[in-house]
Design an enzyme around this catalytic site. Sequence first.
Site, short mmCIF file in Angstrom:
data_model
loop_
_atom_site.label_atom_id
_atom_site.label_comp_id
_atom_site.label_asym_id
_atom_site.label_seq_id
_atom_site.Cartn_x
_atom_site.Cartn_y
_atom_site.Cartn_z
N HIS A 65 22.11 24.92 95.99
CA HIS A 65 22.75 23.85 96.51
C HIS A 65 22.77 22.47 96.00
CE1 HIS A 65 22.92 26.72 99.95
NE2 HIS A 65 21.86 27.45 99.48
N PHE A 66 23.80 21.84 95.53
CA PHE A 66 23.63 20.64 94.75
C PHE A 66 24.23 19.57 95.40
CE2 PHE A 66 23.12 22.32 90.27
CZ PHE A 66 21.73 22.49 90.38
N ARG A 67 24.63 19.56 96.73
CA ARG A 67 24.86 18.56 97.70
C ARG A 67 26.08 17.43 97.60
NH1 ARG A 67 22.14 21.72 100.93
NH2 ARG A 67 19.77 21.47 100.76
N ASN A 97 28.24 24.76 101.17
CA ASN A 97 27.77 23.86 102.44
C ASN A 97 27.50 22.54 102.06
OD1 ASN A 97 25.47 24.83 101.09
ND2 ASN A 97 24.13 24.57 102.79
N HIS A 179 24.36 35.06 103.29
CA HIS A 179 23.39 34.72 103.79
C HIS A 179 23.28 35.53 105.09
CE1 HIS A 179 20.26 31.54 104.85
NE2 HIS A 179 20.36 32.40 105.97
N HIS A 233 19.17 36.15 98.41
CA HIS A 233 17.77 36.08 98.93
C HIS A 233 17.08 36.89 99.96
CE1 HIS A 233 20.06 34.05 102.11
NE2 HIS A 233 20.05 33.06 101.52
N ASP A 303 18.09 29.65 95.01
CA ASP A 303 18.41 28.90 96.48
C ASP A 303 18.01 27.60 96.41
OD1 ASP A 303 19.59 28.76 98.92
OD2 ASP A 303 18.15 29.97 100.04
N HIS A 307 15.94 18.76 99.90
CA HIS A 307 15.91 17.67 100.97
C HIS A 307 14.88 16.77 100.53
CE1 HIS A 307 18.36 20.36 103.55
NE2 HIS A 307 17.59 21.23 103.55
O1 DOR Z 1 16.72 26.86 103.64
C1 DOR Z 1 17.93 26.95 103.23
N1 DOR Z 1 18.50 25.78 103.00
N2 DOR Z 1 18.67 28.16 103.11
C2 DOR Z 1 20.10 28.20 102.92
O2 DOR Z 1 20.45 29.32 102.67
C3 DOR Z 1 20.76 26.84 103.16
C4 DOR Z 1 19.81 25.64 102.51
C5 DOR Z 1 20.37 24.33 102.38
O3 DOR Z 1 21.56 24.32 102.01
O4 DOR Z 1 19.54 23.50 102.90
#
Ligand code: DOR
Length: 443
Positions: A65-67, A97, A179, A233, A303, A307
Amino acid sequence: MKASGMRTLIQNATVVFPEKTRVATILLDGHRIAEVDPPADTSADEVVDATGLHLLPGVIDDQVHFREPGLEHKEDLQTGSWACAKGGITTFFEMPNTNPTTTTLEALEDKLQRAASKCVVNYGFYVGATGDNLSVLQAAKRTPGIKIFIGSSTGPLLVDKQSALESIFAETDLPICAHCEDETTVRANQKRIGDNPTQADHSRIRDHAAALISTKRAVDLAIRHRHQFHVLHVSTGDEVDFLRSRPDWVSAEACPHHLFFHVDDYERLGSRVQMNPSIKTADDNARIWQGLRDGTIEVIATDHAPHTLDEKAQPYPKSPSGLPAVENSLALMLDAAHRGVCTLREVVAWMCESPARIWHVANKGAIRVGYDADLVLVDLEKRQTIRDEEQLTKSRWSPWDGVTLTGWPVRTWVMGQTAFQDGSVNTDCRGREAEFRREVHAV
Ligand code: DOR
């Protein structure tokens, strides 16, 4: 540094080929692996003496997840790709996401364009299912596949209705990954535990049953619709036991945090190990390892879900789930090999060969003549301690802060260009969009 057309001779490396590991010399010409053991008088722009080092195919991480776009204060495609290069990951597949979510063709195209301008490693982006974007899932081509959040996690994506899931499995052709955490179970657990949950309650809310119920539901869809499906996962031993009888068009993956952390770690690490699916018990760790060794689980991916530490410092349940991992995942597995927990051959199978095969990635995942020159040179004796302040992820921390590992990447090539060397990323390097050869595969 020349970006293309450069010839590099990597001499006397211990090369992990698909068939055998042996000392060899490899010639890279432009973005391809041109020759194995070329004649002694072969000329090159650079000659690398790799005596005593091991040469592996670059790692393909099929879950990050590179945001970008929308959450770039946590990470962006540039910083995420730098962290990959340092960790020996030469190709990443990124999750939908973001904000906006990657649930339209425009959003997918936008990510591909952004990546082309700033990623130092190769890339691909999943298209996310929403429950009412079937035509997008049917039309998308430049993607490894479809991601479904059958359980909700970070962000708004969730497809929980059975009729919507049936349509996606019945009416699309791309491989699907999901997921799997059952929403109904998670909500019931939340209610039972009440308004003041502790950090450790995260694993009681997102419990064993939530993972197993959802994984069984998804695999049932994949079997009935004969649709290629990848369980992301796996976090429980019970899922491993269930997956032992999976058909060969269903595959599964494990993440380092579900191998190396368990519920006792909340006391020491708090929200740093708060993940979805949650970490479970030491017994689950052991059974996931067993699933990897016996072939039930074929892939290791991170994964990577950064944050900021400020966000993580909020009291549970405000603290978000997710941890960064791309720059340490290969080292964690090399260290496991050093400790005799697995072999180097297995690490290459789980992190390079299997993701290439499962996602039909063209010309990657192995050291072969004609394949892309995506390579990582590793020093199996190098000892180094992971430090928050040395992390390249924009979030600048690691749940493995303070952990010393033996076995580290020392140089990474992406399409024949040096992406990482002597502790530094070559920020001029550019990766390319991964290509997929799905036409040769039919379930
Ligand atoms: O803990 C998680 N964070 N699991 C996920 O599947 C998504 C991810 C996120 O995008 O922060």
